[in-house]
Design a protein around this motif. Structure first.
Motif, short mmCIF file in Angstrom:
data_model
loop_
_atom_site.label_atom_id
_atom_site.label_comp_id
_atom_site.label_asym_id
_atom_site.label_seq_id
_atom_site.Cartn_x
_atom_site.Cartn_y
_atom_site.Cartn_z
N PHE A 9 20.84 2.08 22.61
CA PHE A 9 20.65 1.05 23.63
C PHE A 9 19.93 1.69 24.81
O PHE A 9 20.18 2.86 25.15
CB PHE A 9 21.99 0.50 24.13
N PRO A 33 23.27 -4.54 23.82
CA PRO A 33 24.24 -5.00 22.82
C PRO A 33 24.04 -6.45 22.37
O PRO A 33 24.29 -6.77 21.20
CB PRO A 33 25.58 -4.82 23.54
N GLU A 34 23.61 -7.31 23.28
CA GLU A 34 23.41 -8.70 22.91
C GLU A 34 22.36 -8.84 21.81
O GLU A 34 22.43 -9.73 20.97
CB GLU A 34 22.98 -9.52 24.14
N ALA A 37 24.03 -7.34 18.43
CA ALA A 37 25.17 -8.12 17.93
C ALA A 37 24.72 -9.17 16.91
O ALA A 37 25.38 -9.38 15.89
CB ALA A 37 25.91 -8.79 19.08
N ALA A 50 26.94 4.01 19.05
CA ALA A 50 25.79 4.11 19.95
C ALA A 50 25.50 5.57 20.23
O ALA A 50 26.40 6.33 20.62
CB ALA A 50 26.07 3.36 21.25
N LEU A 66 29.01 0.27 28.12
CA LEU A 66 28.72 -0.80 27.16
C LEU A 66 29.82 -0.89 26.11
O LEU A 66 30.22 -2.00 25.71
CB LEU A 66 27.37 -0.54 26.49
N ALA A 67 30.30 0.27 25.66
CA ALA A 67 31.35 0.28 24.63
C ALA A 67 32.64 -0.33 25.15
O ALA A 67 33.40 -0.95 24.39
CB ALA A 67 31.58 1.72 24.16
N HIS A 70 32.02 -4.17 24.95
CA HIS A 70 31.71 -4.77 23.65
C HIS A 70 32.54 -4.08 22.56
O HIS A 70 32.29 -2.92 22.21
CB HIS A 70 30.22 -4.63 23.35
N ILE A 73 31.06 -2.02 19.53
CA ILE A 73 30.61 -0.63 19.71
C ILE A 73 31.85 0.24 19.54
O ILE A 73 32.66 0.40 20.45
CB ILE A 73 29.95 -0.41 21.08
#
Length: 276
Positions: A9, A33-34, A37, A50, A66-67, A70, A73
């Motif tokens: 990412f 992530p979007e 996904a 990631a 981010l993890a 989401h 991840i």
């Protein structure tokens, strides 16, 4: 559980990601992530790892952030300065992030002998006590050095990225095969079946171009020590997410359902200690 063990990412910055040159124009934008996904859902992938693409603690914290947001991840392979004299302190700091599963340095850009430097080896020696994997990112002509690194740290778990980057485009296989066999003979190293189409000719690669490398890889590592990774979005230089997934699934279709499940996720769950 099906896990993509290798993707990236970034919020694109031409200075930070200077390795993305004009030949990789498709990568010169944000990948977040979007975006991933949707691909994971469409391809029945349950989660991902990631992996760092910039050598900074800022990026490691970005990926860990981010993890946290989401759940898909499942883990992060980040970067810390393994050469730093206070490496233990940095690892202690990052150990509070439970989704940090490994550390990677972009050794493919380093001069010969880098992996065997005393300070680098000292950094590697600290990882096991924090339960961290070390991911080896190198070109095939650095494999011999990687063999010695792994031999020097028999208790450390290593994961080789992208088959050790063989020169598939140039149809060179002999030296890669010799050294990949030597590396696979060491029980504490695993290998990602990832990044292969970008080592082939981006425009003309075929499944048949890759089979000789896969044949050797599975012979020496077996289905117990191989992990699937898409290398998204870097793979977009040469093909789509679906193409990468399909070529791996086509090759491993000869194996039992249990072996396929191992390659596509169960090995990753074990190696990275992932939560199902």
């Amino acid at each position: 559980m099906r896990i993509d063990t290798h993707q990236h990412f970034w919020k694109f910055d031409p200075v930070r990601y200077a390795w993305i040159d004009d030949s990789m124009a498709v990568l010169k934008k944000d990948f977040l992530p979007e975006d991933l996904a949707l691909l994971l859902k469409a391809n029945q992938i349950d989660g991902c790892i990631a992996v760092q693409a910039d050598q900074s603690e800022q990026e490691t914290e970005f990926l860990l952030g981010l993890a946290k947001k989401h759940a898909f991840i499942k883990g992060v392979v980040g970067w810390v300065d393994l050469l730093h004299k206070n490496i233990e302190n940095r690892l202690e700091y990052f150990s509070k992030f439970k989704k940090l599963k490994g550390i990677r340095h972009i050794v493919q850009a380093e001069p010969a002998g880098f992996m065997l430097r005393n300070d680098f080896q000292r950094g590697i020696s600290q990882l096991k006590s924090f339960g961290l994997v070390y991911e080896i990112l190198i070109y095939y002509n650095q494999l011999e050095e990687a063999v010695q690194l792994v031999k020097n740290h028999p208790q450390q778990v290593f994961v080789l990225d992208h088959l050790g980057k063989p020169n598939i485009k140039g149809e060179e296989i002999i030296s890669w095969e010799k050294n990949i066999r030597a590396l696979a003979a060491l029980p504490n190293v695993y290998c990602k079946i990832s990044g292969v189409i970008t080592e082939a000719d981006w425009e003309t690669w075929t499944y048949e171009d890759l089979v000789p490398y896969f044949d050797i890889l599975f012979e020496v590592f077996s289905t117990k020590r191989i992990l699937f990774g898409s290398d998204w979005p870097v793979c977009l230089n040469a093909g789509s997410y679906q193409e990468v997934l399909q070529l791996v699934e086509k090759y491993i279709s000869k194996f039992s359902a249990k072996e396929q499940a191992a390659i596509m996720g169960e090995n990753a769950v074990k190696i990275y200690n992932l939560k199902k």
